[in-house]
Design a protein around this motif. Structure first.
Motif, PDB file in Angstrom:
ATOM      1  N   PHE A  12       0.824  -1.215   0.000  1.00  0.00           N
ATOM      2  CA  PHE A  12       0.000   0.000   0.000  1.00  0.00           C
ATOM      3  C   PHE A  12       0.857   1.263   0.000  1.00  0.00           C
ATOM      4  N   GLU A  13       2.153   1.110  -0.246  1.00  0.00           N
ATOM      5  CA  GLU A  13       3.064   2.244  -0.246  1.00  0.00           C
ATOM      6  C   GLU A  13       3.405   2.627  -1.678  1.00  0.00           C
ATOM      7  N   ALA A  14       3.076   3.853  -2.057  1.00  0.00           N
ATOM      8  CA  ALA A  14       3.374   4.315  -3.428  1.00  0.00           C
ATOM      9  C   ALA A  14       4.872   4.296  -3.696  1.00  0.00           C
ATOM     10  N   ASP A  15       5.674   4.630  -2.686  1.00  0.00           N
ATOM     11  CA  ASP A  15       7.122   4.648  -2.876  1.00  0.00           C
ATOM     12  C   ASP A  15       7.660   3.253  -3.168  1.00  0.00           C
ATOM     13  N   ALA A  16       7.034   2.237  -2.582  1.00  0.00           N
ATOM     14  CA  ALA A  16       7.487   0.864  -2.815  1.00  0.00           C
ATOM     15  C   ALA A  16       7.227   0.447  -4.266  1.00  0.00           C
ATOM     16  N   TRP A  17       6.089   0.854  -4.804  1.00  0.00           N
ATOM     17  CA  TRP A  17       5.792   0.554  -6.206  1.00  0.00           C
ATOM     18  C   TRP A  17       6.735   1.328  -7.127  1.00  0.00           C
ATOM     19  N   ALA A  18       7.022   2.570  -6.775  1.00  0.00           N
ATOM     20  CA  ALA A  18       7.924   3.377  -7.600  1.00  0.00           C
ATOM     21  C   ALA A  18       9.346   2.812  -7.571  1.00  0.00           C
ATOM     22  N   ALA A  19       9.787   2.337  -6.406  1.00  0.00           N
ATOM     23  CA  ALA A  19      11.139   1.793  -6.283  1.00  0.00           C
ATOM     24  C   ALA A  19      11.299   0.498  -7.071  1.00  0.00           C
ATOM     25  N   ALA A  20      10.219  -0.271  -7.190  1.00  0.00           N
ATOM     26  CA  ALA A  20      10.287  -1.553  -7.901  1.00  0.00           C
ATOM     27  C   ALA A  20      10.145  -1.386  -9.410  1.00  0.00           C
ATOM     28  N   PHE A  21       9.750  -0.193  -9.847  1.00  0.00           N
ATOM     29  CA  PHE A  21       9.507   0.018 -11.277  1.00  0.00           C
ATOM     30  C   PHE A  21      10.825   0.125 -12.032  1.00  0.00           C
ATOM     31  N   TRP A  22      10.956  -0.712 -13.071  1.00  0.00           N
ATOM     32  CA  TRP A  22      12.155  -0.703 -13.912  1.00  0.00           C
ATOM     33  C   TRP A  22      11.716  -0.322 -15.322  1.00  0.00           C
ATOM     34  N   PRO A  23      12.042   0.895 -15.779  1.00  0.00           N
ATOM     35  CA  PRO A  23      11.530   1.377 -17.070  1.00  0.00           C
ATOM     36  C   PRO A  23      11.826   0.453 -18.255  1.00  0.00           C
ATOM     37  N   ALA A  24      13.025  -0.125 -18.307  1.00  0.00           N
ATOM     38  CA  ALA A  24      13.384  -0.985 -19.446  1.00  0.00           C
ATOM     39  C   ALA A  24      12.466  -2.198 -19.527  1.00  0.00           C
ATOM     40  N   ALA A  25      12.220  -2.843 -18.373  1.00  0.00           N
ATOM     41  CA  ALA A  25      11.341  -4.011 -18.361  1.00  0.00           C
ATOM     42  C   ALA A  25       9.910  -3.619 -18.698  1.00  0.00           C
ATOM     43  N   ALA A  26       9.461  -2.486 -18.147  1.00  0.00           N
ATOM     44  CA  ALA A  26       8.100  -2.019 -18.445  1.00  0.00           C
ATOM     45  C   ALA A  26       7.943  -1.701 -19.920  1.00  0.00           C
ATOM     46  N   ALA A  27       8.974  -1.124 -20.529  1.00  0.00           N
ATOM     47  CA  ALA A  27       8.913  -0.795 -21.954  1.00  0.00           C
ATOM     48  C   ALA A  27       8.813  -2.054 -22.804  1.00  0.00           C
ATOM     49  N   LEU A  28       9.576  -3.080 -22.451  1.00  0.00           N
ATOM     50  CA  LEU A  28       9.521  -4.336 -23.210  1.00  0.00           C
ATOM     51  C   LEU A  28       8.138  -4.978 -23.120  1.00  0.00           C
ATOM     52  N   LEU A  29       7.551  -4.948 -21.937  1.00  0.00           N
ATOM     53  CA  LEU A  29       6.212  -5.517 -21.772  1.00  0.00           C
ATOM     54  C   LEU A  29       5.185  -4.718 -22.568  1.00  0.00           C
ATOM     55  N   CYS A  30       5.340  -3.404 -22.591  1.00  0.00           N
ATOM     56  CA  CYS A  30       4.418  -2.563 -23.370  1.00  0.00           C
ATOM     57  C   CYS A  30       4.566  -2.832 -24.865  1.00  0.00           C
ATOM     58  N   VAL A  31       5.802  -3.005 -25.334  1.00  0.00           N
ATOM     59  CA  VAL A  31       6.032  -3.322 -26.747  1.00  0.00           C
ATOM     60  C   VAL A  31       5.369  -4.653 -27.103  1.00  0.00           C
ATOM     61  N   ALA A  32       5.506  -5.635 -26.210  1.00  0.00           N
ATOM     62  CA  ALA A  32       4.871  -6.932 -26.457  1.00  0.00           C
ATOM     63  C   ALA A  32       3.351  -6.802 -26.509  1.00  0.00           C
ATOM     64  N   ALA A  33       2.783  -6.014 -25.592  1.00  0.00           N
ATOM     65  CA  ALA A  33       1.329  -5.843 -25.554  1.00  0.00           C
ATOM     66  C   ALA A  33       0.815  -5.147 -26.804  1.00  0.00           C
ATOM     67  N   VAL A  34       1.494  -4.077 -27.204  1.00  0.00           N
ATOM     68  CA  VAL A  34       1.068  -3.346 -28.399  1.00  0.00           C
ATOM     69  C   VAL A  34       1.287  -4.185 -29.649  1.00  0.00           C
ATOM     70  N   GLY A  35       2.434  -4.860 -29.722  1.00  0.00           N
ATOM     71  CA  GLY A  35       2.717  -5.711 -30.886  1.00  0.00           C
ATOM     72  C   GLY A  35       1.692  -6.814 -31.045  1.00  0.00           C
TER      73      GLY A  35
END
Length: 310
Positions: A12-35
């Motif tokens: 329930f901590e926003a900072d914990a979600w932000a700390a775990a966010f890795w832009p490169a991995a998120a970008a790859l998942l987004c590319v897969a979803a859009v593709g």
């Protein structure tokens, strides 16, 4: 590493979600979803092999499976679970299980190869085909590919990946190096996809193992061998009398007040129970199909004996 996180409050901590966010991995998942979405749209312009209604239902079902599979991957690597894995061996094991036995069967069953291939630009697709054709001219590459794509080759990759990354040296390195950690998770996901594609059809590829009567014994042995190596690894970790992984042993405190050894036992327990659950479900389904086929053969022979010539 900072203060000890709360096992439940961290979600329930926003900072914990932000700390775990890795832009490169998120970008790859987004590319897969859009593709995948683009590829599915292009698929619709082709005449379906099945009836229109059946084709629509199949495509929608596969879309659901694909996006749920991506969400499982995202949860494993981009949520506070990744932060907890730095503190708890058991949390790290949950990550591994999500990447090995939860996300892969969903993704394989979604048959993503054709949609993702259609989403690739034509020029790039042509370059990939040309490079691939040149590579297949080498006999050694063909032999290695055939070996890896065989059921037992896939099992060797699956088991080898699991055992290697649970050796204390490589495992400890994943906790201190982000890129090694990313490599570990990539290998887990790749090994899971390879293993499950030997059991689940992923058009245009057909799984070499199936549920027909002729190949069912080989499929059962394949599943039981996978379960056996998983159980042995869980026993090696869970029955150890001391903490195996130095980074966890060095922590003065851990979430929920777990000791390093208790945490290790919990992780091994997850591997033994939850890790074997998908394989047990597959074995149960095979057993049911085998008994049903025997019953059908028996009924057919009885009917033939009654209705046939005397």
């Amino acid at each position: 590493m900072g203060p000890v996180p709360s096992l439940w409050g961290i979600w329930f901590e926003a900072d914990a979600w932000a700390a775990a966010f890795w832009p490169a991995a998120a970008a790859l998942l987004c590319v897969a979803a859009v593709g995948y979405a683009v590829g599915v749209k292009r698929q619709r312009s082709c005449p379906p092999e099945a009836g229109p209604d059946q084709a629509v239902v199949a495509v929608r079902s596969r879309q659901i499976l694909f996006y749920v599979g991506l969400l499982v991957v995202a949860f494993a690597i981009l949520s506070p679970l990744d932060t907890l894995s730095q503190w708890l061996f058991s949390a790290h094991m949950i990550q591994h299980l999500l990447l090995l036995v939860v996300a892969p069967p969903l993704l394989v069953a979604s048959a993503p190869l054709d949609p993702l291939w259609r989403a690739v630009p034509d020029r790039l697709r042509g370059a990939i085909v040309a490079r691939g054709s040149r590579l297949t001219k080498f006999a050694a590459i063909r032999r290695v590919s055939m070996l890896l794509m065989s059921p037992w080759g896939a099992l060797a990759v699956f088991a080898g990946t699991m055992w290697f990354w649970h050796i204390p040296g490589p495992y400890d390195l994943t906790l201190s190096n982000l890129y090694v950690h990313a490599l570990e998770h990539t290998m887990f996901l790749a090994a899971g996809l390879l293993w499950w594609s030997r059991l689940i059809n992923c058009p245009p590829l057909r799984a070499p193992l199936s549920t027909d009567t002729a190949s069912m014994p080989a499929t059962m042995i394949f599943l039981m061998a996978t379960v056996a190596q998983n159980v042995v690894l869980a026993m090696v970790i869970g029955l150890a009398t001391h903490p195996l992984y130095a980074p966890y042993a060095a922590l003065a405190h851990r979430p929920a007040g777990l000791s390093a050894l208790a945490d290790q036992e919990w992780g091994a327990g997850f591997m033994w129970t939850l890790g074997d659950l998908p394989f047990s479900i597959a074995l149960g389904r095979l057993w049911y199909l085998w008994l049903s086929s025997l019953e059908a053969e028996e009924e057919a022979s009885v009917c033939h004996g009654v209705g046939g010539p005397q």
